[in-house]
Design a protein around this motif. Structure first.
Motif, PDB file in Angstrom:
ATOM      1  N   SER A   1      -1.256  -3.661  13.860  1.00  0.00           N
ATOM      2  CA  SER A   1       0.073  -3.722  13.259  1.00  0.00           C
ATOM      3  C   SER A   1      -0.022  -3.681  11.732  1.00  0.00           C
ATOM      4  O   SER A   1      -1.072  -3.895  11.152  1.00  0.00           O
ATOM      5  N   LEU A   2       1.117  -3.422  11.116  1.00  0.00           N
ATOM      6  CA  LEU A   2       1.217  -3.360   9.658  1.00  0.00           C
ATOM      7  C   LEU A   2       1.831  -4.652   9.140  1.00  0.00           C
ATOM      8  O   LEU A   2       2.762  -5.193   9.726  1.00  0.00           O
ATOM      9  N   THR A   3       1.321  -5.138   8.016  1.00  0.00           N
ATOM     10  CA  THR A   3       1.918  -6.281   7.340  1.00  0.00           C
ATOM     11  C   THR A   3       2.003  -5.945   5.856  1.00  0.00           C
ATOM     12  O   THR A   3       1.305  -5.044   5.373  1.00  0.00           O
ATOM     13  N   VAL A   4       2.854  -6.648   5.138  1.00  0.00           N
ATOM     14  CA  VAL A   4       2.958  -6.465   3.693  1.00  0.00           C
ATOM     15  C   VAL A   4       2.449  -7.738   3.041  1.00  0.00           C
ATOM     16  O   VAL A   4       2.910  -8.836   3.346  1.00  0.00           O
ATOM     17  N   GLN A   5       1.448  -7.583   2.155  1.00  0.00           N
ATOM     18  CA  GLN A   5       0.858  -8.713   1.441  1.00  0.00           C
ATOM     19  C   GLN A   5       0.739  -8.354  -0.031  1.00  0.00           C
ATOM     20  O   GLN A   5       0.136  -7.339  -0.367  1.00  0.00           O
ATOM     21  N   ASP A   6       1.332  -9.153  -0.888  1.00  0.00           N
ATOM     22  CA  ASP A   6       1.270  -8.929  -2.341  1.00  0.00           C
ATOM     23  C   ASP A   6       1.680  -7.515  -2.723  1.00  0.00           C
ATOM     24  O   ASP A   6       1.082  -6.893  -3.598  1.00  0.00           O
ATOM     25  N   GLY A   7       2.693  -6.971  -2.043  1.00  0.00           N
ATOM     26  CA  GLY A   7       3.197  -5.638  -2.369  1.00  0.00           C
ATOM     27  C   GLY A   7       2.377  -4.489  -1.818  1.00  0.00           C
ATOM     28  O   GLY A   7       2.648  -3.338  -2.117  1.00  0.00           O
ATOM     29  N   HIS A   8       1.381  -4.770  -1.005  1.00  0.00           N
ATOM     30  CA  HIS A   8       0.560  -3.741  -0.392  1.00  0.00           C
ATOM     31  C   HIS A   8       0.746  -3.769   1.116  1.00  0.00           C
ATOM     32  O   HIS A   8       0.966  -4.830   1.701  1.00  0.00           O
ATOM     33  N   VAL A   9       0.637  -2.609   1.746  1.00  0.00           N
ATOM     34  CA  VAL A   9       0.685  -2.536   3.204  1.00  0.00           C
ATOM     35  C   VAL A   9      -0.739  -2.693   3.703  1.00  0.00           C
ATOM     36  O   VAL A   9      -1.652  -2.012   3.236  1.00  0.00           O
ATOM     37  N   VAL A  10      -0.932  -3.610   4.661  1.00  0.00           N
ATOM     38  CA  VAL A  10      -2.266  -3.910   5.177  1.00  0.00           C
ATOM     39  C   VAL A  10      -2.272  -3.673   6.684  1.00  0.00           C
ATOM     40  O   VAL A  10      -1.333  -4.068   7.387  1.00  0.00           O
ATOM     41  N   THR A  11      -3.326  -3.021   7.172  1.00  0.00           N
ATOM     42  CA  THR A  11      -3.495  -2.804   8.607  1.00  0.00           C
ATOM     43  C   THR A  11      -4.890  -3.240   9.015  1.00  0.00           C
ATOM     44  O   THR A  11      -5.791  -3.352   8.182  1.00  0.00           O
TER      45      THR A  11
ATOM     46  N   ALA B   1     -10.411  -3.037   7.772  1.00  0.00           N
ATOM     47  CA  ALA B   1      -9.047  -3.251   7.306  1.00  0.00           C
ATOM     48  C   ALA B   1      -8.711  -2.152   6.310  1.00  0.00           C
ATOM     49  O   ALA B   1      -9.574  -1.680   5.583  1.00  0.00           O
ATOM     50  N   SER B   2      -7.463  -1.711   6.329  1.00  0.00           N
ATOM     51  CA  SER B   2      -6.988  -0.731   5.358  1.00  0.00           C
ATOM     52  C   SER B   2      -5.888  -1.367   4.537  1.00  0.00           C
ATOM     53  O   SER B   2      -5.027  -2.067   5.071  1.00  0.00           O
ATOM     54  N   LEU B   3      -5.915  -1.122   3.240  1.00  0.00           N
ATOM     55  CA  LEU B   3      -4.904  -1.619   2.325  1.00  0.00           C
ATOM     56  C   LEU B   3      -4.343  -0.401   1.608  1.00  0.00           C
ATOM     57  O   LEU B   3      -5.107   0.423   1.100  1.00  0.00           O
ATOM     58  N   TYR B   4      -3.027  -0.272   1.611  1.00  0.00           N
ATOM     59  CA  TYR B   4      -2.367   0.874   0.978  1.00  0.00           C
ATOM     60  C   TYR B   4      -1.552   0.394  -0.210  1.00  0.00           C
ATOM     61  O   TYR B   4      -0.684  -0.462  -0.067  1.00  0.00           O
ATOM     62  N   ALA B   5      -1.835   0.952  -1.384  1.00  0.00           N
ATOM     63  CA  ALA B   5      -1.072   0.658  -2.586  1.00  0.00           C
ATOM     64  C   ALA B   5      -0.098   1.821  -2.795  1.00  0.00           C
ATOM     65  O   ALA B   5      -0.524   2.962  -3.004  1.00  0.00           O
TER      66      ALA B   5
END
Length: 136
Positions: free
Chosen positions: A42-52, A59-63
């Motif tokens: 699933s996708l979550t939003v942490q500190d303005g980034h999308v994390v999967t 883990a992938s972090l999208y800025a």
């Protein structure tokens, strides 16, 4: 992947396996991409980034910005093959062009509209290293 400033439309699927889409809002040129081997994290939003969490030990972090999206992959162990592979589906793209380590998605007139910047790796000691980009 980057588009011209203010023109990037970035959307996320509901699971990591379905990936991310970036499209230049003016020309419609873009791509969908996902990490090969991703499972339905699933996708979550942490500190303005999308994390999967697309897989075990991964883990992938999208800025996301007005220019596009930058993909960071965090590995607990080196990738078994020594490489990360992505499934890429061009959208409204006439052709792909590789210029050095940059991949460009071209519009109907041959102009680059979305670019994949040269990849890099940051090792466990914080040192940055150039990585290879190959299309096949």
């Amino acid at each position: 992947a980057l588009a011209a400033p203010g023109r990037a439309q970035v959307t996320f699927a509901e699971s990591a396996a379905e990936g991310v889409t970036i499209v230049d809002a003016v020309t419609g040129v873009g791509t969908s991409f996902s990490l090969v081997g991703s499972v339905g994290g699933s996708l979550t939003v942490q500190d303005g980034h999308v994390v999967t969490s697309p897989g075990a030990g991964l883990a992938s972090l999208y800025a996301v910005s007005a220019r596009g999206v930058e993909d960071f992959v965090l590995l607990e162990q080196p990738a078994p093959s020594g490489a990360l592979r992505y499934r890429v589906q061009p959208i409204g793209t006439r052709a792909l062009r590789q210029v050095g380590a940059t991949l460009e998605l071209l519009d109907a007139f041959g102009s680059p509209r979305v670019r994949v910047q040269p990849p890099y790796v940051i090792d466990a000691h914080g040192a940055r290293h150039a990585a290879d980009l190959a299309v096949g």
